[in-house]
Design a protein around this motif. Structure first.
Motif, PDB file in Angstrom:
ATOM      1  N   VAL A 154      25.865  69.141  39.887  1.00  0.00           N
ATOM      2  CA  VAL A 154      26.731  70.324  39.832  1.00  0.00           C
ATOM      3  C   VAL A 154      27.631  70.188  38.618  1.00  0.00           C
ATOM      4  O   VAL A 154      28.259  69.147  38.405  1.00  0.00           O
ATOM      5  CB  VAL A 154      27.595  70.444  41.104  1.00  0.00           C
ATOM      6  CG1 VAL A 154      28.557  71.617  40.983  1.00  0.00           C
ATOM      7  CG2 VAL A 154      26.708  70.614  42.341  1.00  0.00           C
ATOM      8  N   GLN A 155      27.672  71.218  37.823  1.00  0.00           N
ATOM      9  CA  GLN A 155      28.600  71.256  36.691  1.00  0.00           C
ATOM     10  C   GLN A 155      29.701  72.262  36.987  1.00  0.00           C
ATOM     11  O   GLN A 155      29.422  73.363  37.454  1.00  0.00           O
ATOM     12  CB  GLN A 155      27.862  71.617  35.413  1.00  0.00           C
ATOM     13  CG  GLN A 155      26.896  70.523  34.955  1.00  0.00           C
ATOM     14  CD  GLN A 155      26.244  70.840  33.619  1.00  0.00           C
ATOM     15  OE1 GLN A 155      25.994  71.995  33.294  1.00  0.00           O
ATOM     16  NE2 GLN A 155      25.975  69.799  32.845  1.00  0.00           N
ATOM     17  N   LEU A 156      30.921  71.862  36.702  1.00  0.00           N
ATOM     18  CA  LEU A 156      32.080  72.690  36.994  1.00  0.00           C
ATOM     19  C   LEU A 156      32.835  73.000  35.708  1.00  0.00           C
ATOM     20  O   LEU A 156      33.062  72.098  34.898  1.00  0.00           O
ATOM     21  CB  LEU A 156      33.015  71.969  37.971  1.00  0.00           C
ATOM     22  CG  LEU A 156      32.388  71.519  39.293  1.00  0.00           C
ATOM     23  CD1 LEU A 156      33.379  70.683  40.089  1.00  0.00           C
ATOM     24  CD2 LEU A 156      31.924  72.710  40.103  1.00  0.00           C
ATOM     25  N   VAL A 157      33.239  74.245  35.549  1.00  0.00           N
ATOM     26  CA  VAL A 157      33.986  74.651  34.371  1.00  0.00           C
ATOM     27  C   VAL A 157      35.206  75.444  34.812  1.00  0.00           C
ATOM     28  O   VAL A 157      35.080  76.531  35.394  1.00  0.00           O
ATOM     29  CB  VAL A 157      33.131  75.502  33.416  1.00  0.00           C
ATOM     30  CG1 VAL A 157      33.957  75.935  32.207  1.00  0.00           C
ATOM     31  CG2 VAL A 157      31.896  74.720  32.962  1.00  0.00           C
ATOM     32  N   ALA A 162      58.683  80.258  34.196  1.00  0.00           N
ATOM     33  CA  ALA A 162      58.967  80.014  35.613  1.00  0.00           C
ATOM     34  C   ALA A 162      59.050  81.346  36.355  1.00  0.00           C
ATOM     35  O   ALA A 162      59.638  82.315  35.855  1.00  0.00           O
ATOM     36  CB  ALA A 162      60.259  79.236  35.758  1.00  0.00           C
ATOM     37  N   GLY A 163      58.428  81.382  37.527  1.00  0.00           N
ATOM     38  CA  GLY A 163      58.369  82.607  38.311  1.00  0.00           C
ATOM     39  C   GLY A 163      57.125  83.429  38.061  1.00  0.00           C
ATOM     40  O   GLY A 163      56.851  84.383  38.805  1.00  0.00           O
ATOM     41  N   GLY A 164      56.386  83.068  37.032  1.00  0.00           N
ATOM     42  CA  GLY A 164      55.181  83.808  36.692  1.00  0.00           C
ATOM     43  C   GLY A 164      53.973  83.390  37.504  1.00  0.00           C
ATOM     44  O   GLY A 164      54.077  82.551  38.425  1.00  0.00           O
ATOM     45  N   SER A 165      52.834  83.957  37.146  1.00  0.00           N
ATOM     46  CA  SER A 165      51.598  83.715  37.894  1.00  0.00           C
ATOM     47  C   SER A 165      50.442  83.401  36.952  1.00  0.00           C
ATOM     48  O   SER A 165      50.424  83.842  35.802  1.00  0.00           O
ATOM     49  CB  SER A 165      51.222  84.952  38.718  1.00  0.00           C
ATOM     50  OG  SER A 165      52.210  85.270  39.675  1.00  0.00           O
ATOM     51  N   LEU A 166      49.511  82.635  37.469  1.00  0.00           N
ATOM     52  CA  LEU A 166      48.249  82.372  36.804  1.00  0.00           C
ATOM     53  C   LEU A 166      47.157  82.334  37.863  1.00  0.00           C
ATOM     54  O   LEU A 166      47.412  81.964  39.019  1.00  0.00           O
ATOM     55  CB  LEU A 166      48.265  81.041  36.056  1.00  0.00           C
ATOM     56  CG  LEU A 166      49.043  80.953  34.746  1.00  0.00           C
ATOM     57  CD1 LEU A 166      49.093  79.511  34.262  1.00  0.00           C
ATOM     58  CD2 LEU A 166      48.447  81.836  33.678  1.00  0.00           C
ATOM     59  N   ARG A 167      45.951  82.642  37.444  1.00  0.00           N
ATOM     60  CA  ARG A 167      44.799  82.522  38.331  1.00  0.00           C
ATOM     61  C   ARG A 167      43.772  81.613  37.676  1.00  0.00           C
ATOM     62  O   ARG A 167      43.235  81.950  36.613  1.00  0.00           O
ATOM     63  CB  ARG A 167      44.168  83.878  38.615  1.00  0.00           C
ATOM     64  CG  ARG A 167      43.076  83.849  39.676  1.00  0.00           C
ATOM     65  CD  ARG A 167      42.265  85.131  39.655  1.00  0.00           C
ATOM     66  NE  ARG A 167      41.468  85.321  40.853  1.00  0.00           N
ATOM     67  CZ  ARG A 167      40.409  86.118  40.900  1.00  0.00           C
ATOM     68  NH1 ARG A 167      40.018  86.776  39.823  1.00  0.00           N
ATOM     69  NH2 ARG A 167      39.736  86.252  42.041  1.00  0.00           N
ATOM     70  N   LEU A 168      43.534  80.496  38.288  1.00  0.00           N
ATOM     71  CA  LEU A 168      42.530  79.564  37.796  1.00  0.00           C
ATOM     72  C   LEU A 168      41.182  79.883  38.434  1.00  0.00           C
ATOM     73  O   LEU A 168      41.126  80.257  39.610  1.00  0.00           O
ATOM     74  CB  LEU A 168      42.923  78.126  38.112  1.00  0.00           C
ATOM     75  CG  LEU A 168      44.288  77.652  37.628  1.00  0.00           C
ATOM     76  CD1 LEU A 168      44.467  76.169  37.940  1.00  0.00           C
ATOM     77  CD2 LEU A 168      44.488  77.922  36.161  1.00  0.00           C
ATOM     78  N   SER A 169      40.140  79.700  37.649  1.00  0.00           N
ATOM     79  CA  SER A 169      38.782  79.859  38.148  1.00  0.00           C
ATOM     80  C   SER A 169      38.002  78.586  37.871  1.00  0.00           C
ATOM     81  O   SER A 169      38.254  77.887  36.886  1.00  0.00           O
ATOM     82  CB  SER A 169      38.082  81.036  37.453  1.00  0.00           C
ATOM     83  OG  SER A 169      38.753  82.249  37.694  1.00  0.00           O
ATOM     84  N   CYS A 170      37.062  78.314  38.735  1.00  0.00           N
ATOM     85  CA  CYS A 170      36.179  77.168  38.551  1.00  0.00           C
ATOM     86  C   CYS A 170      34.762  77.650  38.854  1.00  0.00           C
ATOM     87  O   CYS A 170      34.431  77.935  40.011  1.00  0.00           O
ATOM     88  CB  CYS A 170      36.576  76.030  39.475  1.00  0.00           C
ATOM     89  SG  CYS A 170      35.456  74.611  39.453  1.00  0.00           S
ATOM     90  N   ALA A 171      33.962  77.755  37.804  1.00  0.00           N
ATOM     91  CA  ALA A 171      32.595  78.225  37.949  1.00  0.00           C
ATOM     92  C   ALA A 171      31.654  77.029  38.071  1.00  0.00           C
ATOM     93  O   ALA A 171      31.736  76.076  37.274  1.00  0.00           O
ATOM     94  CB  ALA A 171      32.209  79.075  36.749  1.00  0.00           C
ATOM     95  N   ALA A 172      30.772  77.098  39.044  1.00  0.00           N
ATOM     96  CA  ALA A 172      29.846  76.000  39.303  1.00  0.00           C
ATOM     97  C   ALA A 172      28.420  76.395  38.985  1.00  0.00           C
ATOM     98  O   ALA A 172      28.014  77.543  39.220  1.00  0.00           O
ATOM     99  CB  ALA A 172      29.948  75.582  40.770  1.00  0.00           C
ATOM    100  N   SER A 173      27.685  75.452  38.458  1.00  0.00           N
ATOM    101  CA  SER A 173      26.258  75.678  38.231  1.00  0.00           C
ATOM    102  C   SER A 173      25.500  75.222  39.466  1.00  0.00           C
ATOM    103  O   SER A 173      26.018  74.507  40.315  1.00  0.00           O
ATOM    104  CB  SER A 173      25.794  74.888  37.015  1.00  0.00           C
ATOM    105  OG  SER A 173      25.910  73.499  37.278  1.00  0.00           O
TER     106      SER A 173
END
Length: 124
Positions: free
Chosen positions: A2-5, A14-25
């Motif tokens: 499995v490869q993960l990116v 501070a107080g802000g937002s982020l959305r992380l993604s992790c795509a798998a093969s």
């Protein structure tokens, strides 16, 4: 194999937002539990959140409960980490991992595969 990116890191106030993604093969994504960990300079890798293979069981580090939300889309082979109300102490490199079992998800050494990490920096 499995490869993960990971993607979605960046600089935020501070107080802000982020959305992380992790795509798998690979076709077996739905059979893996997925976890998010982070590592700040000079510190050990620490557990942030995990979700089991079916998505029914979810776990969080106490300090992120109510601010972070983990989810997965097995059709897209992707796991997400929505991070709201970010604090400077959330600054770290964030890694996603894949584990071929639905237990021991808070222990980084139990994971079978890792992504390369994405930097999250929260300014005060």
């Amino acid at each position: 194999q499995v490869q993960l990116v990971e993607s979605g890191g960046g600089l935020v106030q501070a107080g802000g937002s982020l959305r992380l993604s992790c795509a798998a093969s690979g076709r077996t994504f739905s059979s893996y539990a997925m976890g998010w960990f982070r590592q700040a300079p000079g510190k050990e890798r620490e557990f942030v959140s995990a979700i089991n293979s079916s998505g029914r069981n979810i776990y969080y580090k106490d300090s992120v409960k109510g601010r972070f939300t983990i989810s997965r889309d097995n059709a897209k082979n992707t796991v997400y980490l929505q991070m709201n109300s970010l604090k400077p102490e959330d600054t770290a490199v964030y890694y996603c991992g894949a584990r071929s079992a639905d237990y021991g998800l808070a222990s980084w050494y139990q994971y079978d595969y890792w992504g390369q990490g994405t930097q999250v920096t929260v300014s005060s």
